[in-house]
Motif scaffolding. Structure first.
Motif, PDB file in Angstrom:
ATOM      1  N   ASN A  92     -16.390  43.129  13.492  1.00 29.07           N
ATOM      2  CA  ASN A  92     -15.614  42.801  12.480  1.00 29.07           C
ATOM      3  C   ASN A  92     -16.170  43.153  10.925  1.00 29.07           C
ATOM      4  N   SER A  93     -15.412  42.834  10.015  1.00 31.84           N
ATOM      5  CA  SER A  93     -15.824  42.729   8.670  1.00 31.84           C
ATOM      6  C   SER A  93     -16.495  41.405   8.433  1.00 31.84           C
ATOM      7  N   ALA A  94     -17.507  41.153   7.779  1.00 31.99           N
ATOM      8  CA  ALA A  94     -17.979  40.144   7.295  1.00 31.99           C
ATOM      9  C   ALA A  94     -17.609  39.802   5.812  1.00 31.99           C
ATOM     10  N   LYS A  95     -17.115  40.545   5.286  1.00 29.67           N
ATOM     11  CA  LYS A  95     -16.686  40.488   3.814  1.00 29.67           C
ATOM     12  C   LYS A  95     -15.890  39.287   3.787  1.00 29.67           C
ATOM     13  N   CYS A  96     -16.207  38.471   2.524  1.00 28.01           N
ATOM     14  CA  CYS A  96     -15.518  37.283   2.142  1.00 28.01           C
ATOM     15  C   CYS A  96     -14.804  37.324   0.666  1.00 28.01           C
ATOM     16  N   ALA A  97     -13.985  36.741   0.370  1.00 32.93           N
ATOM     17  CA  ALA A  97     -13.401  36.758  -0.896  1.00 32.93           C
ATOM     18  C   ALA A  97     -12.600  35.594  -1.136  1.00 32.93           C
ATOM     19  N   ASN A  98     -12.812  34.785  -2.348  1.00 34.48           N
ATOM     20  CA  ASN A  98     -12.357  33.695  -2.663  1.00 34.48           C
ATOM     21  C   ASN A  98     -12.790  32.514  -1.662  1.00 34.48           C
ATOM     22  N   GLY A  99     -13.870  32.567  -1.338  1.00 38.22           N
ATOM     23  CA  GLY A  99     -14.415  31.713  -0.257  1.00 38.22           C
ATOM     24  C   GLY A  99     -14.088  31.445   1.204  1.00 38.22           C
ATOM     25  N   ALA A 134     -28.347  41.671  14.146  1.00 36.98           N
ATOM     26  CA  ALA A 134     -29.116  40.776  13.800  1.00 36.98           C
ATOM     27  C   ALA A 134     -28.571  39.248  13.455  1.00 36.98           C
ATOM     28  N   THR A 135     -29.518  38.256  13.649  1.00 31.79           N
ATOM     29  CA  THR A 135     -28.869  36.954  13.258  1.00 31.79           C
ATOM     30  C   THR A 135     -30.147  36.243  12.652  1.00 31.79           C
ATOM     31  N   GLY A 136     -30.037  35.242  12.069  1.00 31.15           N
ATOM     32  CA  GLY A 136     -31.126  34.455  11.377  1.00 31.15           C
ATOM     33  C   GLY A 136     -31.353  34.832   9.999  1.00 31.15           C
ATOM     34  N   GLU A 137     -32.501  34.479   9.214  1.00 31.78           N
ATOM     35  CA  GLU A 137     -32.628  34.584   8.034  1.00 31.78           C
ATOM     36  C   GLU A 137     -32.545  36.143   7.529  1.00 31.78           C
ATOM     37  N   ALA A 138     -33.235  36.869   7.945  1.00 32.00           N
ATOM     38  CA  ALA A 138     -33.193  38.259   7.833  1.00 32.00           C
ATOM     39  C   ALA A 138     -31.743  38.713   7.721  1.00 32.00           C
ATOM     40  N   ALA A 139     -30.929  38.561   8.662  1.00 32.42           N
ATOM     41  CA  ALA A 139     -29.559  38.767   8.682  1.00 32.42           C
ATOM     42  C   ALA A 139     -28.682  38.361   7.506  1.00 32.42           C
ATOM     43  N   LEU A 140     -29.024  36.873   7.236  1.00 34.34           N
ATOM     44  CA  LEU A 140     -28.257  36.136   6.159  1.00 34.34           C
ATOM     45  C   LEU A 140     -28.775  36.982   4.881  1.00 34.34           C
ATOM     46  N   ALA A 141     -29.978  37.537   4.665  1.00 36.58           N
ATOM     47  CA  ALA A 141     -30.529  37.892   3.387  1.00 36.58           C
ATOM     48  C   ALA A 141     -29.677  39.452   3.371  1.00 36.58           C
ATOM     49  N   ALA A 142     -29.320  40.030   4.425  1.00 34.89           N
ATOM     50  CA  ALA A 142     -28.690  41.170   4.416  1.00 34.89           C
ATOM     51  C   ALA A 142     -27.404  41.082   4.131  1.00 34.89           C
ATOM     52  N   TRP A 143     -26.635  39.908   4.489  1.00 36.26           N
ATOM     53  CA  TRP A 143     -25.207  39.676   4.238  1.00 36.26           C
ATOM     54  C   TRP A 143     -24.995  39.275   2.701  1.00 36.26           C
ATOM     55  N   ARG A 144     -26.021  38.501   2.150  1.00 40.36           N
ATOM     56  CA  ARG A 144     -25.980  38.273   0.632  1.00 40.36           C
ATOM     57  C   ARG A 144     -26.146  39.595  -0.016  1.00 40.36           C
ATOM     58  N   ALA A 145     -27.234  40.284   0.289  1.00 41.73           N
ATOM     59  CA  ALA A 145     -27.602  41.662  -0.511  1.00 41.73           C
ATOM     60  C   ALA A 145     -26.412  42.424  -0.485  1.00 41.73           C
ATOM     61  N   ALA A 146     -25.537  42.478   0.558  1.00 34.30           N
ATOM     62  CA  ALA A 146     -24.382  43.268   0.561  1.00 34.30           C
ATOM     63  C   ALA A 146     -23.299  42.667  -0.153  1.00 34.30           C
ATOM     64  N   ASP A 147     -23.409  41.370  -0.795  1.00 35.25           N
ATOM     65  CA  ASP A 147     -22.441  40.710  -1.405  1.00 35.25           C
ATOM     66  C   ASP A 147     -21.227  40.377  -0.342  1.00 35.25           C
ATOM     67  N   SER A 148     -21.600  40.403   0.852  1.00 34.61           N
ATOM     68  CA  SER A 148     -21.083  40.016   2.001  1.00 34.61           C
ATOM     69  C   SER A 148     -20.320  40.995   2.568  1.00 34.61           C
ATOM     70  N   ASP A 149     -20.120  42.378   1.942  1.00 35.75           N
ATOM     71  CA  ASP A 149     -19.717  43.513   2.465  1.00 35.75           C
ATOM     72  C   ASP A 149     -20.394  44.295   3.468  1.00 35.75           C
ATOM     73  N   ILE A 150     -20.353  43.778   4.628  1.00 34.07           N
ATOM     74  CA  ILE A 150     -21.307  44.310   5.672  1.00 34.07           C
ATOM     75  C   ILE A 150     -20.441  43.948   7.013  1.00 34.07           C
ATOM     76  N   GLY A 151     -20.734  44.956   8.193  1.00 33.33           N
ATOM     77  CA  GLY A 151     -20.080  44.357   9.503  1.00 33.33           C
ATOM     78  C   GLY A 151     -20.735  43.462   9.999  1.00 33.33           C
ATOM     79  N   CYS A 152     -20.087  42.763  11.057  1.00 31.76           N
ATOM     80  CA  CYS A 152     -20.612  41.656  11.935  1.00 31.76           C
ATOM     81  C   CYS A 152     -19.729  41.642  13.228  1.00 31.76           C
ATOM     82  N   SER A 153     -20.580  41.023  14.204  1.00 26.38           N
ATOM     83  CA  SER A 153     -19.938  41.057  15.599  1.00 26.38           C
ATOM     84  C   SER A 153     -19.986  39.638  16.215  1.00 26.38           C
ATOM     85  N   PHE A 154     -19.050  39.477  17.128  1.00 25.80           N
ATOM     86  CA  PHE A 154     -19.064  38.181  17.731  1.00 25.80           C
ATOM     87  C   PHE A 154     -19.173  38.433  19.333  1.00 25.80           C
ATOM     88  N   TYR A 155     -19.710  37.773  20.001  1.00 23.20           N
ATOM     89  CA  TYR A 155     -19.849  37.875  21.587  1.00 23.20           C
ATOM     90  C   TYR A 155     -18.626  37.238  22.075  1.00 23.20           C
TER      91      TYR A 155
END
Length: 469
Positions: A248-255, A300-321
């Motif tokens: 998926n895309s992890a990008k968020c807009a307007n919350g 990746a999950t956890g703090e490092a993954a959250l930092a990467a998500w924030r650094a990309a301004d949420s415009d990054i891929g993600c996956s769910f099992y």
């Protein structure tokens, strides 16, 4: 003295069900094409020792993502390491796919379709036929061979979805539909609706396992129904994948997450479908961020993954099992009464999404005797080549493209590969460069100006109609 061949692969176990090959053979390549298969083929300028390896027609992955929106530049290296020689980006955006291929290509042959996305490529969720024709013309001029309806992520009305399919049919363009519309979700209801909306027109129905997750009935009941429905619709070409996680895309807009699928997967894991819910899901280990590392993407999950998500301004891929094994495995192996597979191909929905597992998981089914190695080739090369209208791929007959993948069955890994006789992967190291684009005629010069090679793909080449049975 005989004229030496360009390349000879010696001593490998060749598997080519199209030409009935299953045994030790040498393969000679000249001018990028298969020149001879057999023994005592004479000298060569380059020799490859394939002893102990299985030599297969080049792997074709008919569902990948290689754009800045989804997948990214890393996907080229990831596909090459997985033994893929031809790949089909099933979303776009096409301009981004071509730009990244020109800069980061690893020697693959690529095709692309462009998404129909409200607010991006069309104005609303209910675009008229003329607007869709204009979008298709623009996409073709940039190198796309068709369009993709992203129903599970950015749905259109049912009526507009049917118009996209019809417009592509009348123009000989490929069309894929991630099932789901504004009034029907991505599940068995979406699959049934997709078959109806196609109205007999050719349609590529991707990742069937994404609609078969046991949300409406028992998972095996849904699996059987999906196979029966697709068999009853010869205008449908389908694929499924074996990975337990989606993309998926992890990008968020307007919350809130932009993708409807991302919203639903957050709720499925017990999290709010909001930006804060995404943060909580990353920290909680439910949402896996696609983090670049050493030229590839990892989950990746956890703090490092959250930092990467924030650094990309949420415009990054993600996956769910979220993909149950009952559907993934059965959809890969089930057959029709005719003996053909119920789901035509195995793909990955990978590329830059870290699940390029055709060898890793597909060959595990071979080890379990759930598929023969020849059947693995049918699902990962021969059938994809037929869908894409590429008679020179999917087999190792004389005159075929020099697309070859060498695999180690014991390790379930690709060892080396060639695309058009040129090395892509050599002993596990990516050595290929550039890309060859399956291009509409009107995009040829545009793509060559980017430094890309082209192979002309006229209208009506990509036609996923099934053969008469």
């Amino acid at each position: 003295m005989p004229v030496p061949h360009d390349v000879i692969l010696r001593g490998g176990h060749v598997i080519d069900p199209v030409n009935g090959l299953d045994g030790l053979h040498d393969i000679a390549i000249d001018g990028g094409m298969i020149a001879a298969v057999g023994h005592d083929l004479g000298p060569a300028r380059e020799q490859v020792d394939a002893t102990g390896l299985h030599v297969l027609p080049g792997i074709i992955d008919t569902h990948v993502h290689l754009s800045s929106w989804l997948g990214g530049a890393e996907g080229h290296r990831m596909l090459a390491r997985a033994g893929v020689t031809t790949a089909f980006d099933v979303a776009g955006p096409v301009g981004s796919v071509m730009d990244l291929a020109a800069r980061y290509g690893t020697g693959l042959t690529l095709a692309c379709i462009d998404y129909v996305r409200p607010g991006h490529t069309v104005d609303t969720t209910d675009p008229a036929a003329d607007e869709l024709r204009d979008h298709l013309a623009r996409a073709r001029a940039q190198g796309a061979i068709g369009l993709k309806v992203l129903g599970g992520h950015f749905p259109l009305t049912a009526e507009a979805t049917a118009r996209v399919i019809a417009v592509c049919a009348e123009n000989g363009a490929h069309v894929a539909f991630h099932a789901g519309t504004l009034d029907t979700p991505q599940d068995m209801r979406g699959l049934r609706q997709a078959l109806d909306l196609a109205a007999g027109h050719p349609l590529h129905l991707p990742h069937v396992n994404a609609y078969v997750r046991g949300s409406q009935d028992h998972i095996l009941t849904e699996t059987m129904e999906a196979c029966r429905l697709i068999e009853a619709h010869p205008n449908i070409w389908s694929e499924s994948y074996l990975a337990p996680f989606n993309g998926n895309s992890a990008k968020c807009a307007n919350g809130i997450p932009e993708s409807v699928a991302t919203q639903r997967n957050l709720v499925k894991g017990g999290y709010a479908a909001t930006s804060q819910g995404m943060e909580d899901a990353i920290l909680g280990g439910w949402a896996h961020v696609h983090m670049p590392q050493d030229g590839e993407n990892l989950l990746a999950t956890g703090e490092a993954a959250l930092a990467a998500w924030r650094a990309a301004d949420s415009d990054i891929g993600c996956s769910f099992y979220v993909n149950p094994p009952e559907a993934r495995i059965n959809l890969a192996i089930m057959k029709r009464a005719s003996g053909r597979f119920a789901i035509d191909a195995l793909a990955t929905d990978g590329g830059g999404i870290p699940r390029n597992d055709l060898c890793e998981r597909g060959l595990a089914l071979v080890a379990l005797n759930a598929l023969t190695l020849g059947e693995f080739v049918v699902k990962t090369s021969a059938e994809p080549a037929r869908m894409m209208g590429l008679p020179g791929k999917g087999h190792l007959g004389i005159g075929a493209d020099g697309d070859i993948t060498l695999v180690d069955l014991a390790r379930r890994q690709a060892v080396s590969s060639f695309g058009g006789g040129r090395p892509i992967l050599r002993d596990g190291v990516v050595v290929g460069r550039g890309a060859t684009i399956l291009s509409p005629p009107e995009a040829e010069q545009h793509l060559r100006d980017k430094g890309l090679q082209t192979r002309l793909t006229p209208p009506f080449q990509f036609r996923p109609l099934q053969p008469s049975l």
